[in-house]
Design a protein around this motif. Sequence first.
Motif, PDB file in Angstrom:
ATOM      1  N   LEU A   1       0.836  -1.198   0.000  1.00 51.77           N
ATOM      2  CA  LEU A   1       0.000   0.000   0.000  1.00 51.77           C
ATOM      3  C   LEU A   1       0.875   1.254   0.000  1.00 51.77           C
ATOM      4  O   LEU A   1       0.647   2.183  -0.781  1.00 51.77           O
ATOM      5  N   ALA A   2       1.872   1.286   0.871  1.00 51.13           N
ATOM      6  CA  ALA A   2       2.764   2.448   0.942  1.00 51.13           C
ATOM      7  C   ALA A   2       3.450   2.686  -0.408  1.00 51.13           C
ATOM      8  O   ALA A   2       3.515   3.826  -0.886  1.00 51.13           O
ATOM      9  N   GLU A   3       3.934   1.627  -1.033  1.00 54.07           N
ATOM     10  CA  GLU A   3       4.615   1.765  -2.320  1.00 54.07           C
ATOM     11  C   GLU A   3       3.670   2.279  -3.398  1.00 54.07           C
ATOM     12  O   GLU A   3       4.033   3.151  -4.188  1.00 54.07           O
ATOM     13  N   ARG A   4       2.465   1.743  -3.427  1.00 54.26           N
ATOM     14  CA  ARG A   4       1.512   2.127  -4.473  1.00 54.26           C
ATOM     15  C   ARG A   4       1.011   3.557  -4.270  1.00 54.26           C
ATOM     16  O   ARG A   4       0.848   4.299  -5.234  1.00 54.26           O
ATOM     17  N   VAL A   5       0.775   3.959  -3.021  1.00 55.61           N
ATOM     18  CA  VAL A   5       0.348   5.331  -2.742  1.00 55.61           C
ATOM     19  C   VAL A   5       1.445   6.304  -3.159  1.00 55.61           C
ATOM     20  O   VAL A   5       1.183   7.301  -3.842  1.00 55.61           O
ATOM     21  N   GLU A   6       2.663   6.030  -2.766  1.00 55.95           N
ATOM     22  CA  GLU A   6       3.763   6.924  -3.124  1.00 55.95           C
ATOM     23  C   GLU A   6       3.986   6.944  -4.632  1.00 55.95           C
ATOM     24  O   GLU A   6       4.342   7.980  -5.187  1.00 55.95           O
ATOM     25  N   GLY A   7       3.756   5.829  -5.299  1.00 56.93           N
ATOM     26  CA  GLY A   7       3.862   5.797  -6.749  1.00 56.93           C
ATOM     27  C   GLY A   7       2.842   6.711  -7.414  1.00 56.93           C
ATOM     28  O   GLY A   7       3.164   7.455  -8.334  1.00 56.93           O
TER      29      GLY A   7
END
Length: 144
Positions: A114-120
């Motif tokens: 989730l963190a990776e996708r949000v930051e992406g």
Amino acid sequence: MSPADSTARSRLEDQIAWYDAKSRGNQRSFKVLKVCQLVLAAAIPVAAAAGAERWSMAAAGGAIVVLEGLQQLGQYQQNWTAYRSTAERLKHEKFLFAAQAGPYTAAPRPDALLAERVEGLVSQEHAAWTAHREEAGRQLGDLT
């Protein structure tokens, strides 16, 4: 809920709220400027038919140009749609994560994903915003 999950979800909620508010503000600014332009443009032929002073019609025409210039400088329509799009993509991530669906179904660490996708998503929007601003700056430079 792990601390990482809490951090990722907090960041997600914060970004959804930010993009939603910015989208609404840019939508409002765009629509106010456009309504003012339309009212002024409609008033010019009415004023001419009513025998108004030429300077008042010229002033209205000038005001239309200034309002359009402000819209172009602020890029309100483009920001409105870009921010709305990002807010909706973030909401989509939120619901996939909550349902443990899509890419989260088999993820060993859904909170990290989730963190990776949000930051992406946020990085993509920022890169697009920066590119759009640079292009607008080049176009303004071409005018001088």
